[in-house]
Structure formats: C-alpha cells, structure tokens
Design a protein around this motif. Structure first.
Motif, mmCIF file in Angstrom:
data_model
loop_
_atom_site.group_PDB
_atom_site.id
_atom_site.type_symbol
_atom_site.label_atom_id
_atom_site.label_comp_id
_atom_site.label_asym_id
_atom_site.label_seq_id
_atom_site.Cartn_x
_atom_site.Cartn_y
_atom_site.Cartn_z
ATOM 1 N N CYS A 9 0.585 -1.311 -0.376
ATOM 2 C CA CYS A 9 0.716 0.158 0.355
ATOM 3 C C CYS A 9 0.616 1.150 0.189
ATOM 4 O O CYS A 9 1.664 1.291 -1.045
ATOM 5 N N LEU A 10 0.549 2.001 1.485
ATOM 6 C CA LEU A 10 1.716 3.184 1.297
ATOM 7 C C LEU A 10 3.410 2.653 1.227
ATOM 8 O O LEU A 10 4.017 3.505 0.307
ATOM 9 N N GLY A 11 3.294 1.513 1.339
ATOM 10 C CA GLY A 11 5.118 1.316 1.275
ATOM 11 C C GLY A 11 5.246 1.066 -0.089
ATOM 12 O O GLY A 11 6.462 1.205 -0.709
ATOM 13 N N HIS A 12 4.404 0.454 -1.335
ATOM 14 C CA HIS A 12 4.362 0.710 -2.308
ATOM 15 C C HIS A 12 4.620 1.598 -2.826
ATOM 16 O O HIS A 12 5.284 1.743 -4.511
ATOM 17 N N GLN A 13 3.656 2.785 -3.062
ATOM 18 C CA GLN A 13 3.799 4.070 -3.588
ATOM 19 C C GLN A 13 5.389 4.875 -3.180
ATOM 20 O O GLN A 13 6.012 5.188 -4.019
ATOM 21 N N LEU A 14 5.834 4.410 -1.519
ATOM 22 C CA LEU A 14 7.403 4.707 -1.330
ATOM 23 C C LEU A 14 8.022 4.052 -2.275
ATOM 24 O O LEU A 14 9.223 4.468 -2.686
ATOM 25 N N PHE A 15 7.867 2.839 -2.306
ATOM 26 C CA PHE A 15 8.861 1.915 -3.056
ATOM 27 C C PHE A 15 9.277 2.689 -4.611
ATOM 28 O O PHE A 15 10.132 2.581 -5.523
ATOM 29 N N ALA A 16 7.604 3.380 -5.714
ATOM 30 C CA ALA A 16 8.040 3.430 -6.778
ATOM 31 C C ALA A 16 8.975 5.063 -6.579
ATOM 32 O O ALA A 16 9.022 5.308 -7.983
ATOM 33 N N LEU A 17 7.825 5.658 -6.280
ATOM 34 C CA LEU A 17 9.125 6.915 -5.320
ATOM 35 C C LEU A 17 10.554 7.171 -5.611
ATOM 36 O O LEU A 17 11.295 7.867 -6.078
ATOM 37 N N ALA A 18 10.384 5.801 -4.508
ATOM 38 C CA ALA A 18 12.214 5.831 -4.075
ATOM 39 C C ALA A 18 12.800 4.960 -5.582
ATOM 40 O O ALA A 18 14.590 5.829 -5.665
ATOM 41 N N ASN A 19 12.098 4.858 -6.877
ATOM 42 C CA ASN A 19 12.824 4.472 -7.971
ATOM 43 C C ASN A 19 12.326 4.761 -8.625
ATOM 44 O O ASN A 19 12.754 4.448 -10.513
ATOM 45 N N GLY A 20 12.386 6.416 -8.610
ATOM 46 C CA GLY A 20 11.271 7.395 -9.702
ATOM 47 C C GLY A 20 10.640 7.568 -10.328
ATOM 48 O O GLY A 20 10.035 8.488 -11.651
ATOM 49 N N ALA A 21 9.642 6.633 -9.563
ATOM 50 C CA ALA A 21 8.321 6.888 -9.947
ATOM 51 C C ALA A 21 7.572 8.246 -9.981
ATOM 52 O O ALA A 21 8.071 8.582 -8.994
ATOM 53 N N THR A 22 6.292 8.113 -10.117
ATOM 54 C CA THR A 22 5.444 9.689 -9.506
ATOM 55 C C THR A 22 4.387 8.585 -9.223
ATOM 56 O O THR A 22 3.947 7.286 -9.662
ATOM 57 N N THR A 23 3.737 9.587 -7.740
ATOM 58 C CA THR A 23 1.737 9.161 -7.931
ATOM 59 C C THR A 23 1.348 10.106 -7.766
ATOM 60 O O THR A 23 1.532 11.309 -7.686
ATOM 61 N N SER A 24 -0.263 9.770 -7.546
ATOM 62 C CA SER A 24 -0.945 11.414 -8.025
ATOM 63 C C SER A 24 -2.437 11.198 -7.307
ATOM 64 O O SER A 24 -2.822 9.732 -7.317
ATOM 65 N N LYS A 25 -2.368 12.004 -7.216
ATOM 66 C CA LYS A 25 -4.568 11.886 -5.944
ATOM 67 C C LYS A 25 -5.501 11.336 -6.735
ATOM 68 O O LYS A 25 -5.449 11.991 -7.839
ATOM 69 N N MET A 26 -5.967 10.112 -6.561
ATOM 70 C CA MET A 26 -7.272 9.798 -7.323
ATOM 71 C C MET A 26 -8.623 10.186 -6.809
ATOM 72 O O MET A 26 -8.206 10.977 -5.949
ATOM 73 N N ARG A 27 -9.877 9.862 -7.290
ATOM 74 C CA ARG A 27 -10.999 10.977 -7.198
ATOM 75 C C ARG A 27 -11.599 10.374 -6.214
ATOM 76 O O ARG A 27 -11.508 11.345 -5.088
ATOM 77 N N PHE A 28 -11.303 9.227 -6.109
ATOM 78 C CA PHE A 28 -12.721 8.891 -4.455
ATOM 79 C C PHE A 28 -11.362 7.553 -4.064
ATOM 80 O O PHE A 28 -11.653 7.176 -3.032
ATOM 81 N N GLY A 29 -10.548 7.302 -4.418
ATOM 82 C CA GLY A 29 -9.735 6.064 -4.107
ATOM 83 C C GLY A 29 -10.416 4.187 -4.326
ATOM 84 O O GLY A 29 -11.481 4.565 -4.593
ATOM 85 N N HIS A 30 -10.202 3.753 -3.902
ATOM 86 C CA HIS A 30 -9.848 2.917 -2.999
ATOM 87 C C HIS A 30 -10.021 2.125 -2.224
ATOM 88 O O HIS A 30 -9.182 1.851 -1.832
ATOM 89 N N ARG A 31 -11.322 1.515 -1.669
ATOM 90 C CA ARG A 31 -11.398 1.279 0.075
ATOM 91 C C ARG A 31 -12.455 0.092 -0.349
ATOM 92 O O ARG A 31 -13.442 0.418 -0.377
ATOM 93 N N GLY A 32 -12.682 -1.355 0.471
ATOM 94 C CA GLY A 32 -13.417 -2.133 0.262
ATOM 95 C C GLY A 32 -12.702 -2.854 -0.156
ATOM 96 O O GLY A 32 -10.947 -3.278 -0.184
ATOM 97 N N PHE A 33 -13.282 -4.548 -0.123
ATOM 98 C CA PHE A 33 -12.678 -6.082 -0.101
ATOM 99 C C PHE A 33 -13.475 -6.600 -1.520
ATOM 100 O O PHE A 33 -13.333 -7.965 -1.553
ATOM 101 N N ASN A 34 -13.572 -5.760 -2.282
ATOM 102 C CA ASN A 34 -14.190 -7.185 -3.717
ATOM 103 C C ASN A 34 -13.487 -6.037 -4.790
ATOM 104 O O ASN A 34 -14.184 -6.249 -5.661
ATOM 105 N N HIS A 35 -11.693 -5.814 -4.856
ATOM 106 C CA HIS A 35 -11.506 -5.144 -5.848
ATOM 107 C C HIS A 35 -10.606 -6.150 -6.936
ATOM 108 O O HIS A 35 -9.531 -7.044 -6.730
ATOM 109 N N PRO A 36 -10.649 -6.477 -8.232
ATOM 110 C CA PRO A 36 -10.823 -8.064 -9.605
ATOM 111 C C PRO A 36 -9.226 -7.159 -9.599
ATOM 112 O O PRO A 36 -8.905 -5.755 -9.777
ATOM 113 N N VAL A 37 -8.144 -7.608 -9.585
ATOM 114 C CA VAL A 37 -6.178 -7.471 -9.678
ATOM 115 C C VAL A 37 -6.032 -8.979 -10.340
ATOM 116 O O VAL A 37 -6.302 -9.306 -10.243
ATOM 117 N N ARG A 38 -5.449 -7.829 -11.973
ATOM 118 C CA ARG A 38 -5.373 -9.173 -12.742
ATOM 119 C C ARG A 38 -3.303 -8.610 -12.924
ATOM 120 O O ARG A 38 -2.897 -8.411 -12.665
#
Length: 369
Positions: A246-275
């Motif tokens: 989660c936040l650790g993932h975002q910080l890992f990305a920033l530390a390696n030169g990627a960027t992050t941005s704020k989402m409109r309403f985010g993901h908060r729940g227990f039913n998110h499908p990921v491939r």
C-alpha cells in the motif's frame, strides 16, 4: 441527539449522533465492505478521515479486542445509514457506540449514505465536518474549503520506538508507516522474527539489525509527505530483499523514480479484482488507498508493473528489474477481506531464503580461497 455532516461543497446531512460528542473534521471517504467495520475503523491508513460505510447496517456483531488492527483507531469519524440497536455475537465485548465513545470518535447515523457516496464518486473525496450545531452551513462549508489539514499522518500513527515480535525464523525489519496487525500475523505464521521500527528509520539503523529482509508497511496520507523514507529505501533495496504494501508500494515507486497522484475517490473495500500481468490470473483483493502510482511514470525506471486493477487499470504491483524487491498496492494480509493474495508473503520468504543462501555460498567460497 442531532448531528450534522457538512461537506466543503455545501452539502449537509442531518442525522442521529452516536459515539463521542466531540466535533471533528477530516477527509470524507467511503468503504464498500459488507463486513469488517472494526478492522476498517482501526486501520491506521484512515488516520484523519471520516469513514462512510456503504453497507446499510453497521454494528450488528459488536466489537471485540481480538479484531483490532492497531492499538487505537485514528480516524476522525464514522458515518452509517443504520446503527444496529443491539449487537449479537458470542465474541462481542462492546457495542460500536460504546467503542467510539471510549476512543472519543464521533459517529452519525440515519443519513442517506447512498446519496453521500454518489456525491463522493462524482465530485471526489472532500473535506467534511461532524458538528452538533449546524449554524451557518454556507460559512462552515467555506471554512472547510479553505482549511489545510495536517500532512503528518504517518508521524502520528507510526511507532516511536522499535519493538519485536520474536520468532525463530528469518529476520524481518518491518518499517511502520501505519501498519496493520494482520501483517504481523502473516509474518508470524511463517515463523519470521520481526523487528518493527519507526517510519523515520535510517538504512544504517536497519543494517545494525542484520535483517534477512525489509517490509514497508501500509499507512495513511500522501506518499510525497514522507520524503525521508526514499533514501532509506534506495539504500536498503541494494542489500536486502524488500516487500512494500500500500503506502509502502507507493514509497517504493517514488524511491525508484516513478510518480504518484491523488485519485478521485480511491479504492476502499474488499472486492477489488486485480490481474497479474504475467499469468493473466485474477485475484480479489482488499484495498484502502487514495493515491496511486502513475503508470506513465514507470518508463525509464528500473520498475516493472506486475499487477493491474481490472476496473480502472491503475497500477497494483511493481517489481525491481535488478533487485529482489517488489510491492503491491493491495493488502495481501487482507483482514478483513479475501485471502487470495496471501501467497505474496510466501514469495517474500522465498526471496529472503534465496538471498541468504547466496550470501552464505559467497562467504564459503571466500573462505575456501
């Protein structure tokens, strides 16, 4: 007792007060989980936020200390459509109302949470306040719009000193940006000997602990507000296997030169499908985040995208091309939620074992020479 939820866009929801009588403000977000309200409320990633539960009935099975995900909740408020009049479960120790009073957190019930969620989906998450007297709603909304909330959420929820969760297995340093206890439970099931350290830990301090691997925890807020973690991550990934959540993932990305941005309403729940990109396998996941790694920013970095969110194509996983380091945006610890992704902790353990064997082999070769 009446209570009001006021949003910065001027929307007002009148309802019934429960929990603490304290008035609070925060970012208003929504969670789509059908159960697990206690784990959600005690997840430190919600620090400073007012949580709206979309499921219509909340509080029906009460609260038990065994289900806490942190020592104490750090959210700013709770919004529900209907608060259960009676909690019924053999494990129940407190009602949700009693629990929130105990921790001085206000709640509001008997409002149209469907309408509220629709506003947040269309307009994006926004600042809000739970108040006991409405007064001038327009003035209050304008005040909220101009308000600047604290950006030090990680500092508020991170441990101030190191502590251990001892075991007899591999040594893991867990950097606490707002960790969930379920991460500790998953590591304990794999006999990992864990040392939890504060969010401002240096690479030198981690090195003194002689870990077999380092795990970057989840946590609240904007990853750009934790710049001190980036040089630590860059140094650590050169020496030890690393996993970010989660936040650790975002910080890992920033530390390696990627960027992050704020989402409109985010993901908060227990039913998110990921491939999983490599295999096409679909995993259902628990998620709680309002920021995401920008996919376009991965070009030119040493990072490879490993998972994508099926609903909106956001980046859900990364792997370092040259180092035994990876991260995921979702929660493989998943409490509450599906257990599909628990295997990622096994992958982390496998990386640590392989790295340890390689180091031992190199030492043996050097001694033989």
């Amino acid at each position: 007792m009446k209570r009001y939820l006021v949003l910065e866009d001027g929307s007002v929801f009148a309802g019934t007060a429960f929990g603490s009588d304290k008035e609070m403000h925060g970012e208003v977000v929504f969670n789509t989980g059908m159960t697990g309200y206690q784990e959600t409320i005690t997840d430190a990633s919600y620090c400073g936020q007012i949580i709206t539960f979309t499921y219509p009935l909340i509080g029906n099975y009460g609260v038990t200390a065994d289900d806490d995900e942190s020592v104490a909740p750090s959210c700013s408020g709770v919004v529900v459509h209907e608060l259960a009049r009676r909690a019924s479960n053999w494990r129940n120790e407190l009602s949700l109302d009693e629990y929130l009073r105990q921790h001085d957190i206000p709640g509001i019930s008997d409002i149209d949470t469907r309408r509220l969620t629709r506003i947040l989906r269309e307009e994006g998450v926004m600042k809000g306040a739970l108040v006991n007297e409405l007064g001038d709603a327009k003035a209050k909304a304008a005040e909220l719009k101009a308000a600047h909330f604290s950006t030090q959420q990680v500092e508020q929820v991170s441990t101030k000193s190191a502590y251990t969760d001892p075991n007899k297995g591999l040594r893991v340093v867990l950097v606490d940006f707002g960790l969930k206890y379920s991460i500790l439970r998953e590591l304990a099931q794999r006999q990992c000997n864990v040392t939890v350290v504060p969010s401002d830990v240096t690479a030198a301090k981690i090195e003194q602990l002689h870990p077999d691997g380092v795990l970057l925890s989840n946590g609240p807020g904007n990853p750009e507000d934790v710049p001190a973690a980036l040089p630590m991550i860059r140094a650590v990934q050169e020496r030890y296997p690393l996993m970010g959540i989660c936040l650790g993932h975002q910080l890992f990305a920033l530390a390696n030169g990627a960027t992050t941005s704020k989402m409109r309403f985010g993901h908060r729940g227990f039913n998110h499908p990921v491939r999983e990109i490599a295999t096409g396998k679909t995993v259902f996941t628990a998620q709680n985040h309002g920021y995401a790694v920008d996919a376009d920013s991965l070009a030119g970095t040493p990072l490879l995208q490993t998972y994508t969110e099926i609903n909106d194509d956001t980046v859900e996983g990364l792997r370092h091309r040259d180092r035994p380091a990876f991260s995921v945006q979702f929660h493989p610890d998943a409490t509450p939620g599906p257990h599909d992704a628990r295997y990622l902790f096994d992958d982390f353990v496998a990386l640590m074992k392989k790295n340890k064997q390689t180091k031992q082999g190199a030492k043996a070769d050097a001694k033989a020479e």
